[in-house]
Each structure stands twice: as C-alpha cells, then as structure tokens.
Design a protein around this motif. Structure first.
Motif, PDB file in Angstrom:
ATOM      1  N   PHE A 138       0.854  -1.211  -0.023  1.00 44.90           N
ATOM      2  CA  PHE A 138      -0.061   0.133   0.027  1.00 44.90           C
ATOM      3  C   PHE A 138       0.806   1.405   0.012  1.00 44.90           C
ATOM      4  O   PHE A 138       0.583   2.250  -0.792  1.00 44.90           O
ATOM      5  N   ALA A 139       1.854   1.088   0.715  1.00 48.16           N
ATOM      6  CA  ALA A 139       2.820   2.235   0.824  1.00 48.16           C
ATOM      7  C   ALA A 139       3.377   2.811  -0.593  1.00 48.16           C
ATOM      8  O   ALA A 139       3.799   3.804  -0.908  1.00 48.16           O
ATOM      9  N   ALA A 140       3.938   1.665  -1.188  1.00 49.41           N
ATOM     10  CA  ALA A 140       4.391   1.614  -2.711  1.00 49.41           C
ATOM     11  C   ALA A 140       3.498   2.123  -3.769  1.00 49.41           C
ATOM     12  O   ALA A 140       3.964   2.744  -4.582  1.00 49.41           O
ATOM     13  N   HIS A 141       2.298   1.784  -3.700  1.00 44.47           N
ATOM     14  CA  HIS A 141       1.323   1.449  -4.914  1.00 44.47           C
ATOM     15  C   HIS A 141       0.039   2.384  -4.538  1.00 44.47           C
ATOM     16  O   HIS A 141      -0.698   2.743  -5.611  1.00 44.47           O
ATOM     17  N   GLY A 142       0.016   2.929  -3.103  1.00 46.44           N
ATOM     18  CA  GLY A 142      -1.514   3.864  -2.842  1.00 46.44           C
ATOM     19  C   GLY A 142      -2.464   2.567  -2.592  1.00 46.44           C
ATOM     20  O   GLY A 142      -2.159   1.406  -3.099  1.00 46.44           O
ATOM     21  N   PHE A 143      -3.632   2.929  -2.516  1.00 47.44           N
ATOM     22  CA  PHE A 143      -4.822   2.095  -2.140  1.00 47.44           C
ATOM     23  C   PHE A 143      -5.089   1.361  -3.600  1.00 47.44           C
ATOM     24  O   PHE A 143      -5.304   0.252  -3.785  1.00 47.44           O
ATOM     25  N   ALA A 144      -5.528   2.100  -4.402  1.00 44.28           N
ATOM     26  CA  ALA A 144      -5.831   1.876  -5.970  1.00 44.28           C
ATOM     27  C   ALA A 144      -4.979   1.017  -6.577  1.00 44.28           C
ATOM     28  O   ALA A 144      -5.205   0.195  -7.043  1.00 44.28           O
TER      29      ALA A 144
ATOM     30  N   MET B 173       4.793   7.609   6.301  1.00 46.74           N
ATOM     31  CA  MET B 173       4.370   8.908   5.614  1.00 46.74           C
ATOM     32  C   MET B 173       3.608   8.727   4.231  1.00 46.74           C
ATOM     33  O   MET B 173       2.806   9.325   3.956  1.00 46.74           O
ATOM     34  N   ARG B 174       3.978   7.625   3.577  1.00 46.15           N
ATOM     35  CA  ARG B 174       3.231   7.344   2.273  1.00 46.15           C
ATOM     36  C   ARG B 174       1.851   6.835   2.443  1.00 46.15           C
ATOM     37  O   ARG B 174       0.868   7.320   1.790  1.00 46.15           O
ATOM     38  N   LEU B 175       1.730   6.242   3.656  1.00 49.40           N
ATOM     39  CA  LEU B 175       0.286   5.648   3.965  1.00 49.40           C
ATOM     40  C   LEU B 175      -0.668   7.126   4.288  1.00 49.40           C
ATOM     41  O   LEU B 175      -1.928   7.158   3.970  1.00 49.40           O
ATOM     42  N   VAL B 176       0.082   8.010   5.154  1.00 52.42           N
ATOM     43  CA  VAL B 176      -0.652   9.127   5.480  1.00 52.42           C
ATOM     44  C   VAL B 176      -1.078   9.969   4.034  1.00 52.42           C
ATOM     45  O   VAL B 176      -2.208  10.470   3.854  1.00 52.42           O
ATOM     46  N   SER B 177      -0.123  10.209   3.403  1.00 52.44           N
ATOM     47  CA  SER B 177      -0.365  10.635   2.109  1.00 52.44           C
ATOM     48  C   SER B 177      -1.525  10.290   1.141  1.00 52.44           C
ATOM     49  O   SER B 177      -2.171  10.884   0.614  1.00 52.44           O
ATOM     50  N   THR B 178      -1.291   8.820   1.202  1.00 50.73           N
ATOM     51  CA  THR B 178      -2.631   8.105   0.532  1.00 50.73           C
ATOM     52  C   THR B 178      -4.045   8.276   1.255  1.00 50.73           C
ATOM     53  O   THR B 178      -4.816   8.704   0.294  1.00 50.73           O
TER      54      THR B 178
END
Length: 208
Positions: free
Chosen positions: A18-24, A100-105
């Motif tokens: 999820f951090a690397a590719h976002g939810f979608a 941080m990437r999860l928060v951004s997503t």
C-alpha cells in the motif's frame, strides 16, 4: 505458523504494498504472492481490500502513538517533555517512510478509511491529551505561553517531521540537499525540539 504470525506477515507485506502503490494501485494478489499464505486466506482474516488497508493504517498509527506514550513526561520538566516528544516524533517519521506514504495516500482519499476507525481516532485523542497535560504544567509554572494549544503543537511537530519525507526528492532536486542524509539528522532532530520549546516560551519570557 500461528494465526497471529500469519496476520502479522500479511500486514507487513500489505504495508509495503500500500505504501508503494497507494490504495488503488495495491494488489491483494501481489500481497498473497509475497506472503506464506493465499489470497483466500487473506480474505479470511481481512474481509476485503478496504478492511486490510484499514488494518494496516490502524497498526501504523498505533505504533507512532506508542512511541509518544513511551516518553515519560511526568518525570520531565514541561520544556524537556515537549522537546523529547518532538524529537521522538521526528525520529519515527524519518525512519518509517512507509507511514508517511500511507498518510499521504489517506489524504488523497480524504481520510475515508481513517474516519471509519474508532481505534485510530481514540489513539490520536490520547496523543493530544499527553500534550495538553505537558502544556498545562508549563502554563501553570509561567514557563509557557497560554495562547497555543496542544493541537497546534502537534501540527507543528508533524509538519516539520513529515516535510523531511514527503518533500525529500523535490527539495534535493531544487536545493541539492537530501534531508534524510544521516549526517544531517542530529542537527535536524535538535532543531525541531528548539523550535517547539522556543515557540512555547517566547511570550512567557517577555510577559506577553
């Protein structure tokens, strides 16, 4: 492998996905392929992709809140307690880039998953409660100004720490400085503590 171990394995891999590719962009098939389980088993533990993503978020937020709770604020002066919380948050955010990437997503998704989680909301409320106690002690002793609340302080700490990760590459491209360069970390870590303490003490020292 125990149930708990299997779930932790799934969450570890799902966090990276999820951090690397976002939810979608994240794929449950990929998570299954990289764990010692199957897609069917993932859906046994987590009923849907949404639920798996929410579990990842809940675990990530629980970790940072645990870091903050580990600061023994009652044993420190108000200024030292604020400085220690700020430094601990900086250390966490700059060494947990996946968070941080999860928060951004989740911000891109307008917090639609986070809002479903009583766990995250309760955890975050407790973090603000700790800051409120520290600030109240500082105000009572005359060391802190009384016109900045705990949520403002939390925002300032988070903004500084998050910036180092969220803007790392653009900042480096523009200014030629890698904000996560290990050589810079001690100074940057100290700076956030200085900023927060100075903000809270500036008016208290001058009498308003």
């Amino acid at each position: 492998m125990t149930t708990i171990t299997t779930q932790q394995d799934i969450l570890d891999v799902a966090t990276a996905e999820f951090a690397a590719h976002g939810f979608a962009g994240a794929r449950v098939d990929e998570i299954a392929a990289r764990t010692r389980t199957t897609k069917r088993m993932i859906y046994y533990y987590f009923a849907s992709k949404d639920d798996l993503y929410l579990a990842v978020l809940e675990r990530a937020y629980a970790h940072i809140r645990a870091v903050e709770r580990d600061v023994r604020v009652a044993e420190l002066s108000p200024a030292d307690a604020l400085r220690t919380i700020a430094e601990a948050t900086y250390d966490h955010h700059t060494t947990h880039q996946e968070f941080m990437r999860l928060v951004s997503t989740e911000n891109i998704l307008r917090a639609q998953h986070l809002r479903r989680s009583p766990t995250i909301l309760a955890e975050n409320s407790s973090a603000i409660g700790v800051l409120e106690q520290v600030i109240a002690r500082g105000v009572a002793t005359g060391d802190f100004r009384d016109d900045v609340d705990a949520l403002d302080v939390h925002m300032m700490i988070s903004a500084y720490a998050c910036f180092h990760v969220a803007n790392r590459h653009t900042f480096d491209a523009i200014f030629g400085r890698d904000m996560l360069d290990p050589a810079l970390q001690p100074a940057h870590r100290a700076l956030i503590g200085d900023m927060i303490v100075a903000t809270m003490t500036c008016r208290a020292r001058t009498g308003g």
